[in-house]
Scaffold this motif. Structure first.
Motif, PDB file in Angstrom:
ATOM      1  N   GLY A  36       0.800  -1.205   0.000  1.00  0.00           N
ATOM      2  CA  GLY A  36       0.000   0.000   0.000  1.00  0.00           C
ATOM      3  C   GLY A  36       0.831   1.252   0.000  1.00  0.00           C
ATOM      4  N   GLY A  37       2.146   1.092   0.231  1.00  0.00           N
ATOM      5  CA  GLY A  37       3.020   2.254   0.277  1.00  0.00           C
ATOM      6  C   GLY A  37       3.188   2.885  -1.061  1.00  0.00           C
ATOM      7  N   GLY A  38       3.796   4.033  -1.025  1.00  0.00           N
ATOM      8  CA  GLY A  38       3.908   4.799  -2.252  1.00  0.00           C
ATOM      9  C   GLY A  38       5.306   4.808  -2.774  1.00  0.00           C
ATOM     10  N   GLY A  39       5.406   5.162  -4.018  1.00  0.00           N
ATOM     11  CA  GLY A  39       6.687   5.337  -4.639  1.00  0.00           C
ATOM     12  C   GLY A  39       7.278   6.701  -4.409  1.00  0.00           C
ATOM     13  N   GLY A  40       6.712   7.461  -3.435  1.00  0.00           N
ATOM     14  CA  GLY A  40       7.261   8.763  -3.131  1.00  0.00           C
ATOM     15  C   GLY A  40       7.154   9.682  -4.323  1.00  0.00           C
ATOM     16  N   GLU A  78      -1.009   7.414   1.475  1.00  0.00           N
ATOM     17  CA  GLU A  78      -1.076   6.827   0.132  1.00  0.00           C
ATOM     18  C   GLU A  78      -2.509   6.726  -0.373  1.00  0.00           C
ATOM     19  OE1 GLU A  78      -0.283   5.018   2.789  1.00  0.00           O
ATOM     20  OE2 GLU A  78       1.905   5.046   2.907  1.00  0.00           O
ATOM     21  N   SER A  79      -3.443   7.459   0.226  1.00  0.00           N
ATOM     22  CA  SER A  79      -4.861   7.287  -0.110  1.00  0.00           C
ATOM     23  C   SER A  79      -5.123   7.459  -1.593  1.00  0.00           C
ATOM     24  CB  SER A  79      -5.715   8.280   0.682  1.00  0.00           C
ATOM     25  OG  SER A  79      -5.684   7.987   2.052  1.00  0.00           O
ATOM     26  N   ILE A  91      -7.398  -2.146   3.346  1.00  0.00           N
ATOM     27  CA  ILE A  91      -7.302  -1.516   4.664  1.00  0.00           C
ATOM     28  C   ILE A  91      -7.190   0.003   4.517  1.00  0.00           C
ATOM     29  CG2 ILE A  91      -5.856  -1.304   6.726  1.00  0.00           C
ATOM     30  CD1 ILE A  91      -5.172  -4.253   6.429  1.00  0.00           C
ATOM     31  N   VAL A  92      -6.390   0.456   3.547  1.00  0.00           N
ATOM     32  CA  VAL A  92      -6.274   1.900   3.303  1.00  0.00           C
ATOM     33  C   VAL A  92      -7.632   2.470   2.902  1.00  0.00           C
ATOM     34  CG1 VAL A  92      -5.261   3.640   1.790  1.00  0.00           C
ATOM     35  CG2 VAL A  92      -3.826   1.847   2.732  1.00  0.00           C
TER      36      VAL A  92
END
Length: 901
Positions: free
Chosen positions: A107-111, A360-361, A396-397
Motif C-alpha cells: 500500500g506504500g507509495g513510490g514517493g 497513500e490514499s 485496509i487503506v
C-alpha cells in the motif's frame, strides 16, 4: 461459501497433510549460514521453543493474542529486559527499515518516483500528439499542438513537466523535413531504458477514440469527442498505443468508466518552458548554500512542500509547472483560502481531518481502476502472498479513508465558500460512500486500521477479515501468533542467557525478524550462536539459527493468511469496482484539500500578519504590484526591501537599470514568482496585487555555457532570446517576458545593438516586458517610445564604496565607474585599480568629444524628429482649436530659435 482445498505449497497445506516444516527450516538455516543449497535428507523438526516458559499459556483466542501483541508493540520497551514486552516488535521497526526495509506491504507509495507513461506521435504538418497516462491517479491527459520550433521546445517542456517513467514512440520518423522527430528527441532527453518503441499500427486513432469513450468516467459528449475526434486524431493514436502498452506490460485490465480524461490539458494552463523553470528556481534551487550563513536556500516548490500526502505534493508540483489560466477557478481557490485564513476552527479542523486519511490514499483509491489479468502461467507458479498482501493493504487503506469521511463531514458542515460547500455535497452527503463503507464493514474487522510500521501492518493484514468467515484462515492466524510470540520469548531468553539487556528484535518485510545489539553491550565478542553479524553504526545486526527457523514459520503462516484473505475479498473487490468513480473523485478531492490546507494556508499562517495578500485579477487590466517581495529570499533575510511594479498597455516595457549586485535579477525573479503564486490560487507576498492572467512566461536570466552542445555563454544567450522572439506573438496576449542583461557576453557595441533591436521588437508586441540592463545608452529608448518606462535601483557612494539600498526609483541614475569600485571591494591590487581608472578617464574624454561633435552634426535632424513627435501628439489631442493654434505657434517659435521647450 465453501473454501477451496489448501494448496500443497502453502504452510497450512503441509501441516494439514501431515507434513512438517523441518526441511524448509533446514534450508533456511543453510541459507543463513551462507550455503547456496541446503540438502536435507531426513525431515526433523527443530527443538521446540517454549512459548510461555514462566507458566502455562493463558487462555486467549488468537484474535485477542493479536491485539495483545499490537498493544505491546505500540508502547516503548521497558527496562530491565526481563520485564520487557513485545515492544521491540514495533518500536525498533523504523530503525530496522534502515537496514533493508521492504516496500511496506503494497500500500506504500513510490514517493516522488514518476508514475506517468507518455505516448508521442507526430505528422509532417509539424503537429505532435501526446497522451500521458498517470498510473497513480488513474488519469489520461491528451494534448495536440503545432511544434513551432525545430528544437521541439513545446515537447521538451511537456517531457520536463511529466517526467515520464516510460515514453512510447513509433519506430520510424514521421516528422517534416528539417525536424529531428519525436523518436530521436526522446532518445536524446531520456535514458535508453525509458524509451519504448511500438509498431506504427499500435498508434490507431480509431481504436484510441473507442478506448477513451469506454474508459472515461465522464460522458463522451462532455469530453467533446464527437466534435473533436478528427481534430485530435494524433493524441488519440498516442492514447491507443499507451493504453495497449500499460495493459500488456503491467498485466492489468483498466476498468470501464474509471479514468479522468482531459483534452488539451497542458495548454489550458500557463506555459513555462523548462529553461524558465530552472532559472526561476521553481522546482529546484540553483544554489543551496548561502555564503556566510547556515541557512539552506529553497525553491518555490520546496518552500510550499508542507503537504501530508504524496498526491498533494504531486498536485502542487503540477500546479507550479502549469499554473491556472481560468479566472473563475483561481478565484474559487482564493475564496476557499479566504475562509480558511479567517476561520481558525475550520483550518485546524481540516488539518486534523486530513491526518486521518493515509498518506497513500490517492494512489490506493485509484488502484481499483486496474483489474489484474488471471494468466495461466501466474496461476501455476507458487504463490508467495506478496501480491495478496498488497491487495489486502489497499483494502485496509480504503477502509481507513472511508472511516475518516464522517469527521471530514463534521468539519465541512458549516463551510461557506463554494469549493468547500461543493466538496461537502459531493463527498460528505453522497450515500454511496456510506454504502461502500458498510459493505467493507461486513467483511473487514472494525479494529483494523492502516499502519506504516512493517510488523503492525503485517499483523493488521493477517487479521483483516472477520473471524469465522474462513476456517483455514483462522488456523493460519493461530500459527502466525504462535511464531510471533515465540520470537519474543526467544529474545527474552537471549537477554537473560547472554546478559544483553538492550537487545532488540525489529522486523522488516525483507528480512523478517532480526536482532539489534548495541556495541557498548558487547564486552568481548558475540557468542557463536549469533550468525550473519553486520556492523551498522553504533549497533550490530545479526540473527541465529533458531530465529531463522521461526522466521520461516512466521512468513509461511503470514503468506497463507494473505492468500486465504485474498480469496475472501474477491467478491468485495468486484463490488467496489462497480462504484470506482466515487473513489477517483475522493482521491482528487483529498489531493486538492491537502494542497490548499496543508500547503497554501499553512505557509501563509506561518508568516506575519498582512505579509501575504489576496491577488486581484482583471481580463485586460494592468499588472500592478505594491510592495512586492521575493517569496523565497524574504524568509532568509529579515530586512528584505519590497518594491513596486506597474505595467499596462500604455506602458508595457520597463527598463530596470543599476550597477551589478543592485538587485535587478532578484527583482525579475520576484515578479515571475508572484505571478505564478497568484495563478495557482495562493496569496502573494505583497501589500496589493492586481494582475491580468498570464498565459506564458519567457525568461532570459543567468549566464553559463553548454559544453555538451558546444554552445558558449553568448550562444546560449542568443538561443534563449531567439526562442522568445519566435514564440511571442499576438496570440500570446498575456505573455510576460523578463530579460536580464542581454548582450553582456559579447562586445559592448554588438551587445548594445542586439539589446536595442530586441527591445524594439518586443515593443511591437502586446506582451508585458521587464528588461534589466546596466547599459545606460538603452535609456534613450524612453525618448523615442512613450510606452517605455525607466527605473533604477538606488545606490549611494560613500568613501569610494557602493552602498546598495535595493530600492527601486523612477528615472535614470548614473553611477560612474561602479565596476572599478566593485573590483576594488573584490580585492584587486591597488596598482591595477589605479591603471584601470586612468584608462577609463581617457576613454570617457574621447567619448565626450565625439558626443559633442555628433550633437552639432545631427542637431537639425533631432529638432525635426521632436517637431514631428509633437505634431503627432497635437493631432491626437482632444483640446480646442485655440489651444492647438497657440501650441503650433509656440512650436514654430521654438524651432526658429533652435531649441524646443
Amino acid at each position: 461459501m465453501r473454501p477451496p482445498p489448501a494448496r500443497e505449497e502453502g504452510f497450512l497445506g503441509r501441516r494439514l497433510l501431515g507434513l512438517d516444516a523441518g526441511a524448509l527450516e533446514a534450508a533456511a538455516v543453510g541459507k543463513a549460514r551462507g550455503l547456496r543449497w541446503a540438502h536435507v535428507t531426513v525431515s526433523q523438526p527443530l527443538p521446540s521453543i517454549p512459548l510461555f516458559p514462566n507458566g502455562p499459556r493463558p487462555k486467549l483466542g488468537y484474535k485477542s493474542r493479536a491485539r495483545h501483541l499490537l498493544a505491546q508493540a505500540s508502547s516503548p520497551p521497558r527496562l530491565p529486559a526481563s520485564d520487557s514486552t513485545v515492544a521491540e516488535l514495533g518500536a525498533a521497526e523504523m530503525e530496522g527499515d534502515a537496514a533493508g526495509a521492504g516496500d511496506g506491504g503494497g500500500g506504500g507509495g513510490g514517493g516522488d518516483r514518476s508514475s506517468i507513461v507518455i505516448g508521442l506521435i507526430e505528422n509532417r504538418a509539424k503537429e505532435v500528439g501526446v497522451a500521458a497516462f498517470d498510473l497513480r491517479s488513474a488519469s489520461l491527459h491528451l494534448s495536440q499542438y503545432i511544434e513551432t520550433s525545430c528544437s521541439y521546445h513545446n515537447t521538451k517542456t511537456l517531457l520536463h513537466f511529466y517526467d515520464p517513467m516510460v515514453a512510447i514512440v513509433p519506430p520510424n520518423k514521421t516528422a517534416a523535413d528539417g525536424m529531428v522527430g519525436v523518436s530521436e528527441l526522446v532518445g536524446k532527453h531520456l535514458p535508453a531504458n525509458k524509451k519504448i518503441t511500438m509498431a506504427r499500427g499500435c498508434f490507431d486513432d480509431t481504436k484510441g477514440a473507442v478506448m477513451v469513450k469506454n474508459l472515461s468516467a465522464r460522458d463522451p459528449s462532455a469530453l467533446g469527442l464527437d466534435t473533436y475526434c478528427k481534430q485530435y486524431y494524433l493524441c488519440l493514436a498516442a492514447a491507443s498505443a499507451t493504453i495497449k502498452w500499460i495493459e500488456s506490460e503491467r498485466g492489468v485490465i483498466i476498468t470501464n468508466h474509471s479514468l479522468s480524461v482531459t483534452f488539451n490539458g497542458s495548454f489550458d494552463h500557463m506555459n513555462i518552458d523548462s529553461t524558465s523553470v530552472q532559472t526561476l528556481e521553481i522546482i529546484d534551487p540553483l544554489h543551496t548554500e548561502l555564503w556566510g550563513t547556515s541557512n539552506k536556500k529553497k525553491s518555490l516548490f520546496q518552500m510550499l512542500k508542507t503537504t501530508k500526502t504524496t498526491g498533494g505534493t504531486r498536485l502542487l508540483r503540477a500546479n507550479l509547472l502549469q499554473p491556472l489560466k481560468d479566472i473563475q477557478t483561481i478565484n474559487t481557490r482564493l475564496d476557499c483560502l479566504d475562509e480558511l485564513m479567517s476561520n481558525e476552527e475550520l483550518f485546524f479542523g481540516l488539518t486534523q481531518g486530513l491526518r486521518k486519511f493515509p498518506k497513500e490514499s490517492d494512489k490506493v483509491l485509484c488502484h481499483f481502476c486496474f483489474k489484474p489479468k488471471k494468466d495461466t502461467d501466474k496461476v501455476l507458479k507458487p504463490a508467495n502472498g506478496r501480491k495478496s498482501q498488497g491487495l489486502i493493504s489497499d483494502i485496509i487503506v480504503l477502509k481507513t479513508a472511508l472511516d475518516a469521511i464522517p469527521f471530514l463531514s463534521k468539519v465541512l458542515r458549516g463551510a461557506k465558500s463554494f469549493l468547500l460547500r461543493n466538496i461537502y455535497q459531493t463527498i460528505c452527503e453522497n450515500p454511496k460512500y456510506a454504502s461502500m463503507r458498510k459493505r467493507i464493514g461486513d467483511v473487514i474487522d472494525e479494529d483494523v486500521v492502516h499502519s506504516r510500521a512493517p510488523f503492525v501492518a503485517c499483523t493488521q493484514q493477517c487479521f483483516a477479515i472477520k473471524a469465522g468467515i474462513d476456517g483455514l484462515l483462522d488456523v493460519a492466524r493461530r500459527s502466525f501468533c504462535d511464531t510471533s510470540e515465540a520470537v519474543h520469548n526467544l529474545a527474552n531468553k537471549y537477554r537473560e542467557d547472554f546478559k544483553l539487556p538492550n537487545l532488540k528484535i525489529p522486523y522488516n518485510n525483507r528480512l523478517g525478524f532480526y536482532f539489534i545489539i548495541p556495541q557498548k553491550d558487547i564486552t568481548e565478542r558475540l557468542p557463536n550462536k549469533f550468525i550473519q553479524v553486520v556492523r551498522h553504526g553504533k549497533n550490530v545486526h545479526c540473527s541465529s539459527l533458531e530465529l531463522a527457523s521461526l522466521n520461516v514459520r512466521n512468513k509461511s503462516a503470514a503468506a497463507e493468511c494473505f492468500l486465504r484473505t485474498e480469496l475472501c475479498l474477491e467478491g468485495l473487490i468486484n463490488e467496489i469496482r462497480e462504484d470506482i468513480g466515487i473513489l477517483t473523485l475522493l482521491a482528487e478531492v483529498l489531493c486538492l484539500l491537502d494542497m490548499l490546507v496543508n500547503s497554501f494556508a499553512f505557509t501563509i499562517s506561518t508568516k506575519p500578519v498582512d505579509r501575504y495578500t489576496r491577488p486581484e485579477f482583471t481580463d485586460d487590466g494592468p499588472m500592478a504590484i505594491n510592495a512586492g517581495r521575493h517569496p523565497i529570499l524574504e524568509s532568509l533575510h529579515n530586512d528584505f526591501v519590497p518594491n513596486n511594479l506597474f505595467l499596462s498597455e500604455a506602458s508595457n516595457m520597463v527598463l530596470v537599470m543599476g550597477p551589478n549586485m543592485s538587485g535587478k535579477s532578484t527583482y525579475l525573479q520576484q515578479i515571475c514568482l508572484i505571478v505564478i503564486l497568484a495563478q495557482i490560487g495562493c496569496y502573494v507576498p505583497a501589500q496589493f496585487a492586481s494582475l491580468r492572467v498570464v498565459d506564458r512566461i519567457f525568461t532570459r536570466i543567468g549566464t553559463g555555457d553548454n559544453v555538451e552542445n558546444n554552445s558558449s555563454t553568448f550562444m546560449t544567450e542568443m538561443k534563449e532570446t531567439a526562442f522568445i522572439m519566435q514564440n511571442v506573438s499576438s496570440k500570446y496576449y498575456g505573455s510576460l517576458i523578463v530579460v536580464d542583461e542581454l548582450g553582456r557576453a559579447t562586445s559592448t557595441s554588438d551587445g548594445l545593438a542586439i539589446a536595442w533591436s530586441c527591445c524594439e521588437y518586443l515593443l511591437s508586441t502586446e506582451a508585458y516586458t521587464v528588461f534589466a540592463t546596466h547599459m545606460e545608452s538603452l535609456s534613450e529608448l524612453a525618448t523615442i517610445y512613450p510606452n517605455v518606462k525607466i527605473l533604477h535601483f538606488e545606490v549611494d557612494l560613500r568613501n569610494d564604496r557602493l552602498d546598495f539600498k535595493f530600492r527601486l526609483k523612477d528615472g535614470v541614475r548614473k553611477v560612474s565607474h561602479y565596476g572599478l569600485l566593485l573590483a576594488k571591494v573584490a580585492g584587486l591590487p591597488s596598482s591595477v585599480i589605479d591603471t584601470a581608472t586612468s584608462i577609463t578617464s581617457r576613454i570617457t574624454e574621447q567619448e565626450m568629444v565625439r558626443k559633442d561633435d555628433n550633437c552639432q552634426q545631427y542637431q537639425s535632424l533631432q529638432m525635426a524628429y521632436q517637431v514631428t513627435q509633437r505634431l503627432i501628439c497635437l493631432k491626437q489631442s482632444n483640446q480646442g482649436d485655440d489651444y492647438i493654434r497657440e501650441a503650433l505657434q509656440n512650436l514654430k517659435d521654438g524651432y526658429a530659435a533652435g531649441r524646443l521647450t
